[in-house]
Design a protein around this motif. Structure first.
Motif, mmCIF file in Angstrom:
data_model
loop_
_atom_site.group_PDB
_atom_site.id
_atom_site.type_symbol
_atom_site.label_atom_id
_atom_site.label_comp_id
_atom_site.label_asym_id
_atom_site.label_seq_id
_atom_site.Cartn_x
_atom_site.Cartn_y
_atom_site.Cartn_z
ATOM 1 N N ALA A 172 0.656 -1.212 -0.093
ATOM 2 C CA ALA A 172 -0.356 0.393 -0.062
ATOM 3 C C ALA A 172 0.684 1.644 0.467
ATOM 4 O O ALA A 172 1.781 1.485 0.780
ATOM 5 C CB ALA A 172 -0.923 -0.491 0.792
ATOM 6 N N ARG A 173 0.443 2.513 -0.694
ATOM 7 C CA ARG A 173 1.115 3.615 -1.376
ATOM 8 C C ARG A 173 0.931 4.296 -0.115
ATOM 9 O O ARG A 173 2.136 5.077 0.857
ATOM 10 C CB ARG A 173 0.730 4.173 -2.388
ATOM 11 N N ARG A 174 -0.116 4.178 0.610
ATOM 12 C CA ARG A 174 -0.836 4.932 1.366
ATOM 13 C C ARG A 174 -1.618 4.174 2.277
ATOM 14 O O ARG A 174 -2.379 3.525 2.531
ATOM 15 C CB ARG A 174 -1.231 6.377 1.169
ATOM 16 N N LEU A 175 -0.807 3.776 3.885
ATOM 17 C CA LEU A 175 -2.150 3.692 4.458
ATOM 18 C C LEU A 175 -2.554 4.321 6.134
ATOM 19 O O LEU A 175 -2.299 5.683 6.153
ATOM 20 C CB LEU A 175 -1.508 2.653 5.810
ATOM 21 N N LEU A 176 -4.050 4.757 5.889
ATOM 22 C CA LEU A 176 -4.947 5.260 6.493
ATOM 23 C C LEU A 176 -6.373 4.556 8.339
ATOM 24 O O LEU A 176 -6.598 3.715 7.551
ATOM 25 C CB LEU A 176 -6.226 5.810 5.945
ATOM 26 N N LEU A 177 -4.531 4.161 9.213
ATOM 27 C CA LEU A 177 -5.138 3.754 10.344
ATOM 28 C C LEU A 177 -6.859 4.137 10.558
ATOM 29 O O LEU A 177 -6.874 5.531 10.981
ATOM 30 C CB LEU A 177 -4.162 3.690 11.214
ATOM 31 N N THR A 178 -7.492 3.290 11.256
ATOM 32 C CA THR A 178 -8.912 4.061 11.431
ATOM 33 C C THR A 178 -9.474 3.050 12.420
ATOM 34 O O THR A 178 -8.985 1.911 12.785
ATOM 35 C CB THR A 178 -10.040 4.183 10.199
ATOM 36 N N HIS A 179 -10.951 3.213 12.429
ATOM 37 C CA HIS A 179 -11.496 2.020 13.689
ATOM 38 C C HIS A 179 -10.755 2.190 15.411
ATOM 39 O O HIS A 179 -10.226 1.311 15.437
ATOM 40 C CB HIS A 179 -11.870 0.784 13.504
ATOM 41 N N LEU A 180 -10.295 3.571 15.976
ATOM 42 C CA LEU A 180 -8.950 2.821 16.570
ATOM 43 C C LEU A 180 -9.705 3.647 17.655
ATOM 44 O O LEU A 180 -11.016 4.516 18.149
ATOM 45 C CB LEU A 180 -8.665 4.736 16.351
ATOM 46 N N TYR A 181 -9.389 2.873 18.913
ATOM 47 C CA TYR A 181 -9.967 3.226 20.621
ATOM 48 C C TYR A 181 -9.887 3.713 20.968
ATOM 49 O O TYR A 181 -8.602 4.525 20.982
ATOM 50 C CB TYR A 181 -9.683 1.576 21.256
ATOM 51 N N PRO A 182 -10.831 4.985 21.684
ATOM 52 C CA PRO A 182 -10.360 6.704 21.606
ATOM 53 C C PRO A 182 -9.545 6.576 23.370
ATOM 54 O O PRO A 182 -9.595 7.570 23.512
ATOM 55 C CB PRO A 182 -12.155 6.869 22.358
ATOM 56 N N GLY A 183 -9.679 5.199 24.243
ATOM 57 C CA GLY A 183 -8.229 5.429 24.850
ATOM 58 C C GLY A 183 -7.141 4.971 24.932
ATOM 59 O O GLY A 183 -6.698 5.113 25.676
ATOM 60 N N TYR A 184 -6.867 4.897 23.498
ATOM 61 C CA TYR A 184 -5.258 4.879 23.497
ATOM 62 C C TYR A 184 -4.853 6.629 22.815
ATOM 63 O O TYR A 184 -5.654 6.897 22.581
ATOM 64 C CB TYR A 184 -5.181 3.992 22.096
ATOM 65 N N SER A 185 -3.813 6.941 23.306
ATOM 66 C CA SER A 185 -3.131 8.086 22.680
ATOM 67 C C SER A 185 -2.604 7.639 20.549
ATOM 68 O O SER A 185 -2.039 6.958 20.987
ATOM 69 C CB SER A 185 -1.755 8.498 23.737
ATOM 70 N N ARG A 186 -2.763 8.872 20.135
ATOM 71 C CA ARG A 186 -2.468 8.689 18.991
ATOM 72 C C ARG A 186 -0.626 8.410 19.570
ATOM 73 O O ARG A 186 -0.310 7.719 17.854
ATOM 74 C CB ARG A 186 -2.656 10.082 17.701
ATOM 75 N N ARG A 187 0.111 9.080 20.220
ATOM 76 C CA ARG A 187 1.594 9.259 20.074
ATOM 77 C C ARG A 187 1.339 7.617 20.030
ATOM 78 O O ARG A 187 3.093 6.878 18.561
ATOM 79 C CB ARG A 187 1.742 9.501 20.906
ATOM 80 N N GLU A 188 1.476 6.587 20.700
ATOM 81 C CA GLU A 188 1.629 4.746 20.838
ATOM 82 C C GLU A 188 0.339 4.404 19.453
ATOM 83 O O GLU A 188 1.330 3.041 19.475
ATOM 84 C CB GLU A 188 0.588 4.541 21.702
ATOM 85 N N ILE A 189 0.043 4.920 19.016
ATOM 86 C CA ILE A 189 -0.529 3.761 18.304
ATOM 87 C C ILE A 189 0.444 4.030 17.379
ATOM 88 O O ILE A 189 0.402 3.118 15.752
ATOM 89 C CB ILE A 189 -2.255 4.627 17.301
ATOM 90 N N GLU A 190 0.239 5.423 16.710
ATOM 91 C CA GLU A 190 2.262 5.670 15.351
ATOM 92 C C GLU A 190 2.908 5.060 16.034
ATOM 93 O O GLU A 190 3.555 4.292 14.437
ATOM 94 C CB GLU A 190 2.192 7.435 15.575
ATOM 95 N N ALA A 191 3.990 4.820 16.874
ATOM 96 C CA ALA A 191 5.034 4.224 16.881
ATOM 97 C C ALA A 191 4.440 3.029 16.763
ATOM 98 O O ALA A 191 5.623 2.278 15.793
ATOM 99 C CB ALA A 191 5.451 4.538 18.343
ATOM 100 N N GLU A 192 3.876 2.014 16.841
ATOM 101 C CA GLU A 192 3.735 0.182 16.733
ATOM 102 C C GLU A 192 3.251 0.591 15.474
ATOM 103 O O GLU A 192 3.533 -0.532 14.754
ATOM 104 C CB GLU A 192 1.797 -0.146 17.126
ATOM 105 N N ALA A 193 2.912 1.538 13.886
ATOM 106 C CA ALA A 193 2.180 1.234 13.028
ATOM 107 C C ALA A 193 3.354 1.667 12.394
ATOM 108 O O ALA A 193 3.592 0.870 11.375
ATOM 109 C CB ALA A 193 1.488 2.543 12.622
ATOM 110 N N LYS A 194 4.377 2.129 12.584
ATOM 111 C CA LYS A 194 5.466 2.953 12.310
ATOM 112 C C LYS A 194 6.630 1.359 11.919
ATOM 113 O O LYS A 194 7.638 1.619 11.133
ATOM 114 C CB LYS A 194 5.728 4.212 12.287
ATOM 115 N N THR A 195 6.101 0.952 13.291
ATOM 116 C CA THR A 195 7.813 -0.675 13.320
ATOM 117 C C THR A 195 7.432 -1.476 12.186
ATOM 118 O O THR A 195 8.533 -2.140 12.263
ATOM 119 C CB THR A 195 7.090 -0.670 14.787
ATOM 120 N N TYR A 196 5.971 -1.600 11.744
ATOM 121 C CA TYR A 196 5.332 -2.192 10.345
ATOM 122 C C TYR A 196 5.388 -1.752 9.207
ATOM 123 O O TYR A 196 5.386 -2.877 8.304
ATOM 124 C CB TYR A 196 4.957 -3.436 11.235
ATOM 125 N N TYR A 197 5.315 -0.860 9.591
ATOM 126 C CA TYR A 197 4.739 -0.146 7.785
ATOM 127 C C TYR A 197 5.743 0.982 7.701
ATOM 128 O O TYR A 197 6.240 1.954 8.197
ATOM 129 C CB TYR A 197 3.307 -0.163 7.719
#
Length: 260
Positions: A219-244
């Motif tokens: 995928a040229r661009r990934l838009l992460l969605t369906h996010l649990y509102p209890g998480y911080s955006r920083r920790e979501i981004e950190a996990e995603a960038k480890t694998y994408y």
């Protein structure tokens, strides 16, 4: 990603995906569960219609101006505002702002909800499945089943050589390779962080799994969605960038991705 005047119209032809809601299983304060506005080929299509989505829709297009609604599946976080939309359309038809019923493309199961999608002279149901491709102007939409407890369909949207793959709700056994590789935009749920994988309900990706899927299909661009509102955006981004390794976006209300 763009953010700007919601009423501003693009001066060039494009395929545009606008986030109206992105949280799940419930909306955070001031938020909304999944819903998106797809614009292209002169058509304005609402994709999913979760809690809070209808109030966001009016920033871009009025309900009577929609050309169609697509519902990926019939779970409440993707469906709640659709029944309010039925009332809106019925009212505007009575007032003469709309002449024809709005087509809704959706699965028919669970039957309890499927039989409620058509509504008087305001909404007409068109059942979806994997057996055909639908057209909206020059846009083509093909569907395939994802791993989920109820029938749920990913949408492969093509327009003038550009592609959007909307993953809807999907568990890790979903076969993303069924779609053509290297979508320009892959919208994939990342409901849980990997540390909470053992607590998730069935049929959902973790952020790690979403990132791995995006990397796998190129995928040229990934838009992460369906996010649990209890998480911080920083920790979501950190996990995603480890694998994408591609262009990563985290959904937020009002973000727009334009493919030209």
């Amino acid at each position: 990603m763009e953010k700007g005047d919601p009423k501003e119209t693009s001066r060039r032809e494009s395929l545009t995906w606008t986030v109206l809601g992105y949280q799940s299983p419930y909306p955070g304060s001031g938020g909304a569960t999944p819903g998106y506005l797809l614009e292209g080929s002169g058509h304005r299509i609402l994709v999913d219609c979760g809690s809070g989505v209808l109030s966001q829709l009016g920033r871009y297009v009025q309900p009577w101006e929609l050309d169609a609604v697509w519902l990926s599946h019939l779970h409440h976080d993707h469906l709640a505002d659709f029944f309010v939309l039925q009332y809106a359309l019925q009212t505007e038809i009575r007032l003469g702002k709309r002449k024809q019923p709005l087509p809704v493309f959706a699965p028919t199961e669970p039957e309890r909800w499927g039989k409620q999608l058509s509504y008087r002279d305001a909404v007409r149901l068109h059942p979806i499945g994997e057996e055909r491709t639908w057209k909206h102007g020059e846009m083509q939409v093909a569907c395939f089943r994802t791993e989920h407890p109820v029938p749920c369909y990913a949408m492969d949207i093509q327009w003038r050589g550009k592609r959007i793959l909307y993953g809807a709700d999907a568990g890790p056994e979903t076969d993303w390779e069924r779609a053509d590789p290297e979508p320009d935009l892959f919208i994939c749920e990342g409901t849980f962080l990997d540390r909470d994988a053992s607590h998730r309900s069935s049929g959902h990706h973790t952020v790690k799994e979403a990132a791995e899927a995006a990397e796998r299909i190129g995928a040229r661009r990934l838009l992460l969605t369906h996010l649990y509102p209890g998480y911080s955006r920083r920790e979501i981004e950190a996990e995603a960038k480890t694998y994408y390794s591609g262009d990563l976006l985290l959904a937020e209300i009002g973000c727009r991705v334009r493919l030209i």
